[in-house]
Design a protein around this motif. Sequence first.
Motif, short mmCIF file in Angstrom:
data_model
loop_
_atom_site.label_atom_id
_atom_site.label_comp_id
_atom_site.label_asym_id
_atom_site.label_seq_id
_atom_site.Cartn_x
_atom_site.Cartn_y
_atom_site.Cartn_z
N ALA A 26 1.04 -1.31 0.00
CA ALA A 26 -0.04 -0.04 -0.10
C ALA A 26 0.80 1.22 -0.08
O ALA A 26 0.29 2.37 -0.45
CB ALA A 26 -0.81 -0.11 1.25
N ARG A 27 1.98 1.21 0.43
CA ARG A 27 2.97 2.30 0.59
C ARG A 27 2.70 3.50 1.54
O ARG A 27 3.01 4.71 1.06
CB ARG A 27 3.19 2.77 -0.93
CG ARG A 27 3.73 1.92 -1.56
CD ARG A 27 4.43 2.28 -2.97
NE ARG A 27 4.96 1.21 -4.02
CZ ARG A 27 6.25 0.56 -3.73
NH1 ARG A 27 6.96 1.11 -2.71
NH2 ARG A 27 6.47 -0.32 -4.81
N LEU A 28 1.76 3.15 2.29
CA LEU A 28 1.35 4.13 3.18
C LEU A 28 2.27 4.80 4.25
O LEU A 28 2.32 5.83 4.70
CB LEU A 28 -0.07 3.61 4.17
CG LEU A 28 -1.33 3.28 3.35
CD1 LEU A 28 -2.12 2.77 4.23
CD2 LEU A 28 -1.65 4.53 2.63
N VAL A 29 3.28 3.79 4.73
CA VAL A 29 4.48 4.20 5.53
C VAL A 29 5.18 5.14 5.00
O VAL A 29 5.86 5.94 5.63
CB VAL A 29 5.09 2.77 5.90
CG1 VAL A 29 5.95 2.00 4.79
CG2 VAL A 29 6.02 3.03 7.09
N SER A 69 -0.85 4.14 14.24
CA SER A 69 -1.41 5.07 13.30
C SER A 69 -2.74 4.19 12.43
O SER A 69 -2.60 3.01 12.49
CB SER A 69 -0.72 5.66 12.24
OG SER A 69 -0.23 4.51 11.21
N PRO A 70 -3.64 4.74 12.14
CA PRO A 70 -4.71 4.20 11.22
C PRO A 70 -4.16 3.67 9.95
O PRO A 70 -4.35 2.53 9.43
CB PRO A 70 -5.59 5.26 11.06
CG PRO A 70 -5.63 6.28 11.92
CD PRO A 70 -4.14 6.32 12.39
N PHE A 72 -1.29 2.29 9.80
CA PHE A 72 -0.49 0.83 10.00
C PHE A 72 -1.65 -0.01 9.76
O PHE A 72 -1.47 -1.31 9.06
CB PHE A 72 0.08 0.92 11.28
CG PHE A 72 0.69 -0.29 11.78
CD1 PHE A 72 1.82 -0.44 11.53
CD2 PHE A 72 -0.10 -1.09 12.43
CE1 PHE A 72 2.57 -1.90 11.71
CE2 PHE A 72 0.49 -2.53 12.86
CZ PHE A 72 1.75 -2.66 12.60
N LYS A 73 -2.66 0.16 10.68
CA LYS A 73 -3.84 -0.87 10.27
C LYS A 73 -4.17 -0.87 8.78
O LYS A 73 -4.54 -2.24 8.52
CB LYS A 73 -5.11 -0.62 11.23
CG LYS A 73 -4.54 -0.43 12.78
CD LYS A 73 -5.60 0.06 13.61
CE LYS A 73 -5.53 0.36 14.98
NZ LYS A 73 -4.48 1.10 15.33
N GLU A 74 -4.26 -0.24 8.18
CA GLU A 74 -4.77 -0.15 6.86
C GLU A 74 -3.63 -1.21 5.92
O GLU A 74 -4.01 -1.98 5.17
CB GLU A 74 -4.97 1.09 6.20
CG GLU A 74 -5.50 1.09 4.74
CD GLU A 74 -5.67 2.60 4.21
OE1 GLU A 74 -5.78 2.50 2.82
OE2 GLU A 74 -5.95 3.36 4.87
N GLY A 75 -2.27 -0.70 6.15
CA GLY A 75 -1.35 -1.09 5.34
C GLY A 75 -0.99 -2.49 5.61
O GLY A 75 -0.89 -3.51 4.75
N HIS A 76 -1.33 -3.05 6.95
CA HIS A 76 -1.20 -4.41 7.42
C HIS A 76 -2.43 -5.32 6.97
O HIS A 76 -2.21 -6.42 7.13
CB HIS A 76 -0.46 -4.37 8.76
CG HIS A 76 0.78 -4.21 8.93
ND1 HIS A 76 1.08 -2.72 8.83
CD2 HIS A 76 1.76 -4.94 8.98
CE1 HIS A 76 2.44 -2.89 9.02
NE2 HIS A 76 2.70 -4.01 9.11
N ALA A 77 -3.41 -4.69 6.68
CA ALA A 77 -4.92 -5.38 6.77
C ALA A 77 -4.62 -6.44 5.41
O ALA A 77 -5.10 -7.44 5.14
CB ALA A 77 -5.85 -4.62 6.34
N ARG A 78 -3.69 -6.20 4.49
CA ARG A 78 -3.57 -6.76 3.30
C ARG A 78 -2.50 -7.98 3.31
O ARG A 78 -2.28 -8.68 2.46
CB ARG A 78 -3.05 -5.78 2.16
CG ARG A 78 -3.96 -4.70 1.73
CD ARG A 78 -3.38 -3.71 0.65
NE ARG A 78 -2.52 -4.49 -0.38
CZ ARG A 78 -2.01 -3.63 -1.40
NH1 ARG A 78 -2.31 -2.56 -1.64
NH2 ARG A 78 -1.18 -4.40 -2.42
#
Length: 109
Positions: A26-29, A69-70, A72-78
């Motif tokens: 996701a590249r959110l980090v 952070s939110p 982190f949760k979103e990025g790791h959901a995948r």
Amino acid sequence: MFITLNRIEVSEDFANHFEENFRGRARLVDRMPGFIRNLVLRPANPAEEPYIVMTFWESEAHFQNWVNSPEFKEGHARSGTLPREAFRGPSRLESFSVVTDSALKEERA
């Protein structure tokens, strides 16, 4: 600098899928304050050695902000897209503070 190192035991049959998951992450980090870079290292002997996933941060506080952070949760959901049998065992997260770094200009002086 603060570095995390995650040792992930991946079954050889799932190595390509595991790597593709990181290529398509996701590249959110990447947008998080204090984030420097992410490395995914393929083991030389994948039947016996783990993949290594490293993140580099300006400080431990920046890393903790990411973990809480939110994003982190979103990025790791995948990351749950691989079945349990894709892994030879549990992953192991380690963290480090940098003492010296030969890439820094002041280190070369």
